[in-house]
Design a protein around this motif. Structure first.
Motif, PDB file in Angstrom:
ATOM      1  N   PRO A 175      51.983  56.149  43.159  1.00 43.81           N
ATOM      2  CA  PRO A 175      50.729  56.577  43.780  1.00 43.81           C
ATOM      3  C   PRO A 175      49.954  55.364  44.270  1.00 43.81           C
ATOM      4  O   PRO A 175      50.087  54.259  43.726  1.00 43.81           O
ATOM      5  CB  PRO A 175      50.000  57.305  42.650  1.00 43.81           C
ATOM      6  N   CYS A 176      49.128  55.583  45.282  1.00 46.51           N
ATOM      7  CA  CYS A 176      48.378  54.465  45.827  1.00 46.51           C
ATOM      8  C   CYS A 176      47.100  54.946  46.495  1.00 46.51           C
ATOM      9  O   CYS A 176      46.948  56.125  46.821  1.00 46.51           O
ATOM     10  CB  CYS A 176      49.231  53.674  46.832  1.00 46.51           C
ATOM     11  N   PHE A 177      46.175  54.032  46.674  1.00 47.01           N
ATOM     12  CA  PHE A 177      45.043  54.206  47.574  1.00 47.01           C
ATOM     13  C   PHE A 177      45.507  53.753  48.955  1.00 47.01           C
ATOM     14  O   PHE A 177      46.190  52.734  49.077  1.00 47.01           O
ATOM     15  CB  PHE A 177      43.851  53.361  47.131  1.00 47.01           C
ATOM     16  N   SER A 178      45.139  54.490  49.986  1.00 49.53           N
ATOM     17  CA  SER A 178      45.636  54.213  51.331  1.00 49.53           C
ATOM     18  C   SER A 178      44.460  54.119  52.307  1.00 49.53           C
ATOM     19  O   SER A 178      43.735  55.091  52.500  1.00 49.53           O
ATOM     20  CB  SER A 178      46.604  55.329  51.751  1.00 49.53           C
ATOM     21  N   TYR A 179      44.297  52.944  52.911  1.00 47.42           N
ATOM     22  CA  TYR A 179      43.171  52.713  53.819  1.00 47.42           C
ATOM     23  C   TYR A 179      43.661  52.583  55.250  1.00 47.42           C
ATOM     24  O   TYR A 179      44.493  51.722  55.566  1.00 47.42           O
ATOM     25  CB  TYR A 179      42.422  51.442  53.410  1.00 47.42           C
ATOM     26  N   CYS A 180      43.152  53.450  56.121  1.00 45.61           N
ATOM     27  CA  CYS A 180      43.440  53.388  57.552  1.00 45.61           C
ATOM     28  C   CYS A 180      42.236  52.756  58.247  1.00 45.61           C
ATOM     29  O   CYS A 180      41.167  53.378  58.325  1.00 45.61           O
ATOM     30  CB  CYS A 180      43.717  54.786  58.104  1.00 45.61           C
TER      31      CYS A 180
END
Length: 216
Positions: A175-180
């Motif tokens: 799992p991860c945090f994902s920043y666009c």
């Protein structure tokens, strides 16, 4: 080190236009200025939903998910906890036992609990916990599905981002945090213990969550 410092130690700081979020190894985000704990996609009652369709799934996931949330709240002592949608998995899983647990949750957390309505809540009613629309919290735009908002950082759930690490037999989905950056969107990892994930875009900046720690 006190418990709040311990939670902060298992985190990384995400700075956006001078505003700060702590991305926690417990798959949650902490806004220290507004003392708000943010989680997404708990999917409580998922096992019961699957069992109703004849698919065996262990029923202990809800307890682990809720205990993890309570532990975070006891460490950080937030003024509010906000769920960014999909607190529950479906109406089928919203049993009397789960309703009782949700009714007791604000008192156990020691603060108000708020719910941004998600797609899995549609058609469901939870006493004392109305589904709220997407909304602003300081510089953040809180939503379930991604909703880019000009001049704000969109904090959302729904995507269940994971990253694929390694190759062959050593391959892991974390799992991860994902920043666009293009859409100013930060997607939260799913908080639920029985919740799967979907690979995120290779263009996104990610923070992996593994063994209770966050790795940029």
């Amino acid at each position: 080190m006190n418990s709040a410092q311990g939670a902060a130690a298992a985190s990384v700081s995400f700075d956006w236009q001078g505003q700060q979020l702590q991305l926690l190894g417990a798959k949650a985000a902490w806004d220290p200025q507004r003392r708000t704990l943010l989680v997404a996609d708990l999917h409580l009652g998922k096992a019961e939903t699957f069992q109703a369709h004849g698919i065996p799934l262990p029923s202990d996931g809800d307890g682990a998910t809720l205990n993890g949330l309570l532990e975070l709240a006891h460490q950080l002592e937030p003024q509010r906890v906000v769920v960014l949608g999909d607190l529950i998995h479906s109406r089928l899983g919203l049993t009397g036992e789960l309703r009782a647990k949700l009714a007791a949750l604000p008192e156990l957390l020691g603060c108000p609990l708020r719910l941004i309505g998600g797609n899995h809540e549609q058609g469901s009613w939870i006493e004392g916990l109305p589904q709220e629309p997407s909304q602003a919290l300081g510089p953040w735009w809180l939503s379930h599905i991604p909703e880019p908002r000009t001049g704000m950082l969109n904090l959302c759930g729904h995507l269940h981002p994971v990253a694929v690490v390694g190759r062959g037999a050593d391959r892991l989905r974390l799992p991860c945090f994902s920043y666009c950056e293009a859409s100013e969107r930060l997607a939260m990892p799913a908080f639920g213990r029985l919740t799967g994930g979907h690979p995120c875009s290779q263009r996104d900046r990610i923070w992996l969550v593994a063994d209770g720690a966050v790795v940029d």
